[in-house]
Write a protein that holds these residues in place. Structure first.
Motif, PDB file in Angstrom:
ATOM      1  N   SER A  19      -4.905   5.987   1.297  1.00  0.00           N
ATOM      2  CA  SER A  19      -5.927   5.322   0.604  1.00  0.00           C
ATOM      3  C   SER A  19      -5.371   3.701   0.384  1.00  0.00           C
ATOM      4  CB  SER A  19      -6.265   5.618  -0.892  1.00  0.00           C
ATOM      5  OG  SER A  19      -5.400   5.654  -1.569  1.00  0.00           O
ATOM      6  N   ARG A  62       2.438   6.993  -6.606  1.00  0.00           N
ATOM      7  CA  ARG A  62       1.494   7.458  -7.247  1.00  0.00           C
ATOM      8  C   ARG A  62       1.029   8.817  -6.747  1.00  0.00           C
ATOM      9  NH1 ARG A  62      -3.510   3.097  -6.844  1.00  0.00           N
ATOM     10  NH2 ARG A  62      -2.764   1.686  -8.395  1.00  0.00           N
ATOM     11  N   ASN A  82       1.117   3.759  -3.013  1.00  0.00           N
ATOM     12  CA  ASN A  82       0.730   5.034  -2.994  1.00  0.00           C
ATOM     13  C   ASN A  82       1.592   6.091  -2.944  1.00  0.00           C
ATOM     14  OD1 ASN A  82      -1.805   4.352  -2.524  1.00  0.00           O
ATOM     15  ND2 ASN A  82      -1.802   4.138  -0.342  1.00  0.00           N
ATOM     16  N   ASP A 129       1.032  -1.442   0.154  1.00  0.00           N
ATOM     17  CA  ASP A 129      -0.009  -0.002   0.058  1.00  0.00           C
ATOM     18  C   ASP A 129       0.922   1.253   0.087  1.00  0.00           C
ATOM     19  OD1 ASP A 129      -3.033  -0.595   1.986  1.00  0.00           O
ATOM     20  OD2 ASP A 129      -2.632  -0.933  -0.043  1.00  0.00           O
ATOM     21  N   VAL A 131      -5.151   0.344  -1.658  1.00  0.00           N
ATOM     22  CA  VAL A 131      -4.584   0.301  -3.091  1.00  0.00           C
ATOM     23  C   VAL A 131      -5.395  -0.823  -3.399  1.00  0.00           C
ATOM     24  CG1 VAL A 131      -2.894  -0.511  -4.481  1.00  0.00           C
ATOM     25  CG2 VAL A 131      -2.303   1.384  -2.862  1.00  0.00           C
ATOM     26  N   ILE A 165      -4.247  10.310  -1.362  1.00  0.00           N
ATOM     27  CA  ILE A 165      -3.757   9.157  -1.987  1.00  0.00           C
ATOM     28  C   ILE A 165      -3.014   8.391  -1.061  1.00  0.00           C
ATOM     29  CG2 ILE A 165      -2.101   8.541  -3.973  1.00  0.00           C
ATOM     30  CD1 ILE A 165      -2.851  10.990  -5.303  1.00  0.00           C
TER      31      ILE A 165
END
Lengths: 188, 388, 201
Positions: free
Chosen positions: C184, C55, C52, C48, C186, C181
């Motif tokens: 969050s 991203r 993240n 995750d 994934v 993000i």
């Protein structure tokens, strides 16, 4: 350049179109030279204004539609002309009736009128007979209605406040955290 | 082949859609399709008072917001038949010329970046940031200023503004030289803009083009010269006129206009300094213009006028007026029809980009696809103005 | 990024050796050598966090400026408010290559279907920032021509108010999106709706 006076414009138009009465709009504050032209003589008058070497209104600056709803004739189309060599401006107004409003197009005289007339039709529904491309220009192609007419609504969305949302008596619960804290002020 | 340069495109300067019919790389037919940013400003103006429509105008040509404000205010002032004090006119001229410089900076930056010259984009935005700081100082907002009012200005200019403007206009000519050094004799720039998107003078007048598009084609017409407003006839400046009407000439016209705007701004700053760094900023005609706040607190008539103007708006006479200014893009005019109430019966905006965009087919039909980008850039359109 | 300790993804296993401390037991076997090297160079984290982190620090916006807010969006790409510090200076022209759609400006009813189509063309994961008052709620314009808020047609992650918001405001919005993000979950692999998954959800 000698400035072109309104009297001179009226003289020239009177010489060339003797039968047509070019009257001016009433109102205390009509600040530009504005003349009413009957719709059937519009193209002739426009061609004359453009080609006459003394007047030389070579550029059509803008076309606006106006809706005078309770008044008849309901619509008016205003043409703003500009003479570059003089320099002078002249507004021509054509009155159009409310049912089946129609005006001859001046695209043949000033090619710039193309988009202006499309816009006027888009807003008011006034048909310009002889226009090469009478589609909607600013609104979506499939829009129904003529938005700038006085009987078309503004189309606004009601913003939801507490007073117009049924069932809401107070603001949302999380807002109570923002209430100011009671502060004890020590007297000096 | 039909190619759609869609509403979302990095080079269309906003949401413009161009439907191109191509034969290989040659454009056979070009049709701009607009309306993707139509905001109903003219309809909305019928529901608002004249002063309430001023913020709407900021969002029309959003690169030159103070110009649009000026056009609306001048048109309403023509309708009311009131004249402005000299100091107000000088401040308006100063800010409008700075606006012109900033609008041309954005034009140059985006036009250059479309053609491929990225460096110019960064340099132009650096200058624009300085003008935006000046706006910020004068009215609080970077872009959507709404600083002019019918009857003057919203508030007086702050201390230090004139020094900042002076510093800007002193440095600007060197920056314009920088842009010219990068572009004017650059072989790539010349190949992409010379002889490209030509518009003859006859076509320009027939198609109603105004502003640098008209002047680039050789027609001598500048509203600041030929139908002066706001005291422009008392300033010394030259109006650059091109000869061939291609994109390169329009580029030269706008670069030279930036220099001339700097010249006018310098004269305006001197004039404001003579008339007083703080002083009157509104006409003292309380029937139409808000009285100063100090008087509102002491004089009964001023209080009543203030109340009437704020609660209803001012009541103009029944009639109509059209006033146009030389905005950075061309002739920007507002046509108001008033029926005596504080809300106009009709507000028509004659926006230069709407009319200039009609020239696009005349410029690119028969030429190559890549010239379409250069043409759109050189016409300098702003979709907020085109669609209103 | 943020200072929130929960969102810092990296924790190393072995502390780096300080120069004053006596060396660890002389690495005797080759295996010990290798183990020490590995302990200094391996990071343990969760999938995750790493996804993240990647991203959030490389959000590629779609060049979707509609009106005045677009100019402020161009200004954040400019030298004064540099968005390249956040990894987001590549404004992609095509929606197929973009992660973030910054709806900058008023959305007219003619543009709304185009906007929806562009949103649909963007591949997952995608985010939407509604920049400015017009995109968030219709703004100054409450009439027949303007959509009262872009959240009527696309799901919005961050709203940035302002008319137009200052570039710092938009950058704050992008940073908030980065926080979102990073926090969050994934979803890797094809997204299958809950009912259709075989076995436990």
């Amino acid at each position: 350049m000698i400035a072109l006076t309104p009297e001179r414009v009226l003289e020239r138009l009177g010489e060339r179109f003797p039968g047509v009465g070019f009257h001016r709009p009433t109102g205390d504050a009509v600040r530009d030279l504005t003349l009413y032209v009957p719709a059937d003589r519009l193209v002739e008058v426009a061609t004359f204004l453009r080609d006459d070497p003394e007047l030389d209104f070579a550029m059509l600056s803008w076309i606006a539609g106006v809706d005078w709803l309770p008044r008849e004739p309901r619509f008016e189309v205003v043409y703003g002309l500009l003479s570059l060599s003089r320099p002078a401006r002249l507004n021509l107004k054509v009155q159009v009736h409310g049912e089946a409003p129609r005006v001859p197009t001046v695209v043949g005289v000033w090619p710039t009128a193309n988009w202006h007339e499309r816009e006027t039709r888009d807003f008011y529904g006034i048909e310009f007979t002889g226009h090469p491309d009478p589609r909607r220009i600013l609104l979506p192609e499939d829009w129904v209605g003529w938005p700038l007419r006085k009987d078309s609504p503004l189309g606004y969305e009601e913003v939801a406040f507490t007073h117009n949302t049924p069932g809401r008596k107070k603001p949302s619960p999380s807002l109570t955290r923002l209430k100011p804290k009671k502060v004890k002020i020590r007297a000096q | 082949m039909t190619l759609n340069m869609g509403p979302q495109h990095p080079s269309t300067h906003g949401v413009l859609r161009v439907a191109l019919e191509l034969d290989g790389e040659t454009v056979v037919k070009c049709q701009p399709i607009i309306g993707y940013l139509h905001t109903g400003m003219e309809k909305q103006a019928e529901y608002k008072t004249y002063t309430q429509s001023i913020p709407q105008t900021d969002r029309m040509d959003y690169l030159a917001p103070l110009s649009n404000n000026l056009a609306l205010c001048l048109s309403a002032e023509k309708l009311l038949d009131i004249g402005m004090p000299a100091r107000v006119q000088a401040i308006r001229v100063l800010l409008t010329e700075l606006t012109r410089i900033s609008a041309h900076c954005v034009w140059l930056g985006t036009h250059a970046i479309d053609i491929g010259a990225m460096t110019v984009f960064w340099y132009c935005f650096r200058e624009r940031e300085k003008v935006l700081s000046i706006y910020d100082q004068v009215c609080g907002a970077r872009m959507t200023a709404s600083y002019f009012r019918v009857g003057g200005l919203a508030m007086d200019i702050p201390e230090g503004l004139l020094d900042r403007c002076q510093k800007f206009v002193d440095e600007m000519p060197a920056h314009v030289d920088e842009y010219e050094k990068l572009l004017s004799k650059n072989p790539i720039w010349l190949a992409r803009t010379q002889g490209v998107a030509t518009l003859s003078a006859r076509d320009a007048v027939a198609l109603g083009a105004t502003g640098p598009v008209l002047r680039g084609s050789g027609v001598q017409w500048d509203l600041r010269r030929h139908q002066p407003y706001s005291g422009y006839d008392t300033y010394e400046f030259d109006v650059p006129v091109g000869s061939t009407g291609d994109a390169y000439d329009r580029y030269r016209v706008r670069i030279e206009e930036m220099r001339q705007s700097t010249r006018i701004a310098k004269q305006a700053i001197e004039r404001i300094r003579e008339l007083g760094e703080s002083g009157e900023y509104r006409l003292r005609d309380f029937k139409y213009v808000l009285p100063p706040k100090e008087e509102v607190k002491t004089s009964m008539e001023a209080l009543i006028h203030h109340f009437k103007i704020v609660a209803h708006g001012f009541f103009p006479p029944v009639g109509e007026a059209y006033q146009a200014i030389e905005a950075p893009k061309g002739e920007l005019g507002f046509y108001f029809i008033s029926d005596g109430t504080p809300r106009p019966w009709r507000m028509k905006v004659r926006s230069p980009s709407f009319v200039n965009l009609q020239c696009l087919p005349a410029m690119v039909e028969g030429r190559l696809v890549a010239d379409v980008i250069a043409a759109i850039g050189s016409i300098d359109i702003v979709l907020g103005e085109v669609d209103r | 990024m943020t200072d929130d300790p929960k969102l810092q993804p990296f924790r190393t296993l072995a502390p780096p050796p300080s120069p004053a401390a006596p060396p660890l037991l002389e690495p005797r076997t080759e295996e010990d050598l290798i183990r020490e090297e590995l302990e200094r160079g391996i990071l343990f984290t969760t999938m995750d966090s790493v996804v993240n982190w990647a991203r959030a620090n490389a959000i590629w916006p779609l060049g979707f400026g509609l009106a005045c807010c677009a100019i402020e969006m161009m200004a954040i790409a400019g030298p004064r408010f540099d968005i390249s510090r956040f990894g987001a200076e590549v404004f992609r022209g095509s929606p197929r290559q973009a992660d973030l759609m910054i709806v900058a400006g008023r959305v007219s009813v003619k543009m709304a279907p185009v906007l929806r189509q562009l949103y649909d063309q963007m591949p997952d994961p995608k985010w939407v920032i509604s920049m400015g008052a017009c995109a968030s709620c219709g703004g100054v314009f409450n009439n027949y021509a303007i959509l009262q808020g872009v959240d009527k047609i696309v799901p919005v992650d961050v709203y940035v108010p302002g008319c137009p918001p200052r570039p710092e405001g938009l950058i704050h919005g992008i940073m908030k999106l980065q926080e979102k993000i990073l926090a969050s979950r994934v979803e890797l692999g094809p997204t299958v709706p809950k009912g259709k998954r075989k076995g436990a959800a």
